[in-house]
Design a protein around this motif. Structure first.
Motif, short mmCIF file in Angstrom:
data_model
loop_
_atom_site.label_atom_id
_atom_site.label_comp_id
_atom_site.label_asym_id
_atom_site.label_seq_id
_atom_site.Cartn_x
_atom_site.Cartn_y
_atom_site.Cartn_z
N ARG A 43 56.57 35.98 60.44
CA ARG A 43 55.98 34.83 59.73
C ARG A 43 54.59 35.21 59.20
NH1 ARG A 43 58.08 29.39 61.15
NH2 ARG A 43 60.07 29.76 62.17
N ARG A 114 60.28 46.15 58.80
CA ARG A 114 60.67 46.12 60.21
C ARG A 114 60.08 47.32 60.94
NH1 ARG A 114 64.03 41.96 60.72
NH2 ARG A 114 64.11 42.43 62.94
N ARG A 185 68.93 30.44 56.46
CA ARG A 185 68.12 31.46 57.13
C ARG A 185 68.97 32.23 58.14
NH1 ARG A 185 63.58 31.21 61.03
NH2 ARG A 185 63.45 28.96 61.04
N ASP A 189 69.84 36.15 58.27
CA ASP A 189 69.48 36.96 59.44
C ASP A 189 70.70 37.66 60.04
OD1 ASP A 189 66.88 36.13 59.15
OD2 ASP A 189 66.90 34.69 60.80
O1 C5P Z 1 61.88 33.08 65.45
P1 C5P Z 1 61.31 32.61 64.13
O2 C5P Z 1 61.99 31.40 63.58
O3 C5P Z 1 59.83 32.43 64.21
O4 C5P Z 1 61.57 33.83 63.12
C1 C5P Z 1 61.33 33.70 61.75
C2 C5P Z 1 62.18 34.71 60.98
O5 C5P Z 1 61.67 36.03 61.27
C3 C5P Z 1 63.66 34.76 61.37
O6 C5P Z 1 64.44 33.86 60.63
C4 C5P Z 1 64.02 36.22 61.08
O7 C5P Z 1 64.38 36.40 59.74
C5 C5P Z 1 62.74 36.98 61.30
N1 C5P Z 1 62.73 37.67 62.58
C6 C5P Z 1 63.36 38.91 62.64
N2 C5P Z 1 63.33 39.63 63.78
C7 C5P Z 1 62.72 39.16 64.87
C8 C5P Z 1 62.11 37.88 64.85
C9 C5P Z 1 62.15 37.16 63.68
O8 C5P Z 1 63.94 39.35 61.66
N3 C5P Z 1 62.68 39.90 65.97
#
Ligand code: C5P
Length: 226
Positions: A43, A114, A185, A189
């Protein structure tokens, strides 16, 4: 210096609204371990890129931003919510919106973004232990974690929980829009080629639909036993 690999890690992955944020915080408090809210990092990168006027589909520029952004978690003085500082600015309120969630999900598909966040996440692994909350904690970031959990819940219930969370924080949203945004979302993901949202091998899967928070915590501690 202690070997970080010797520090125990408990991972809690799952889609938005599955309860993993609340459960991770409660489990970390009870164990006296540190907490990594990895979603906040994605975020923060999405937010920082937006502030710099970067197009979120510009992989190179977003990666540069992910490598240089300064993210700091600051426990609040009155024992309330941890504040998140992004490049020195308290962005806690901006980060919790669904717009920030969508921006996070958009930049999270970029493999080099990432990669840029890997060391930062590993740095949270400090004694006496770490509870790591996210999407790929058990699959990619801490594959050697001692305990892995994957929380799920029905899409309708996840939307309702997020709706309540956002409303409680004074944000204006409608349930129908939120459910659509959350589903979009989660779909992104789960279908991305790099670190997709899925249970780690051997993860304990808990469907939290209709389950009170303390029951989910009890299920975690039935496995972990402090
Ligand atoms: O958990 P949260 O809703 O705050 O995560 C926001 C976005 O960040 C997720 O929808 C995902 O796309 C990404 N995220 C991710 N890997 C993680 C944590 C979050 O890709 N370990």
């Amino acid at each position: 210096m202690a070997d970080p690999a010797a520090v125990p890690v408990l991972t809690i992955d799952g889609p938005s609204g599955s309860g993993k944020g609340t459960i991770s915080r409660l489990v970390a408090e009870r164990l006296g371990w540190r907490l990594l809210d990895s979603g906040a990092l994605y975020r923060a990168v999405g937010y920082a890129a937006g502030e710099e006027g970067i197009d979120l589909s510009d992989a190179e520029a977003v990666t540069r931003c992910a490598r240089t952004v300064k993210i700091r978690f600051q426990p609040s003085a009155d024992g309330g919510e941890t504040r998140v500082l992004v490049n020195g600015h308290d962005a806690t309120d901006e980060l919790r919106t669904e717009t920030a969630g969508a921006a996070a999900s958009a930049i999270a598909v970029i493999p080099s973004v990432r990669e840029a966040l890997v060391d930062l996440q590993h740095a949270f692994r400090k004694a006496p232990g770490l509870v790591a909350d996210g999407r790929d904690m058990g699959t990619v970031i801490f594959p050697d974690a001692a305990h892995k959990f994957f929380l799920t819940a029905s899409a309708a219930e996840r939307a309702k929980r997020r709706y309540k969370q956002l409303k409680d924080k004074g944000l204006s949203v409608t349930l129908a829009t939120l459910q659509r945004e959350i589903e979009a979302r989660d779909e992104r993901d789960a279908s991305r080629p790099v670190a997709p949202l899925k249970p780690a091998e051997g993860a304990v899967v808990i469907d939290t639909t209709g389950m009170p928070i303390d029951e989910v915590v009890a299920k975690v501690f039935a496995v972990v036993r402090p």
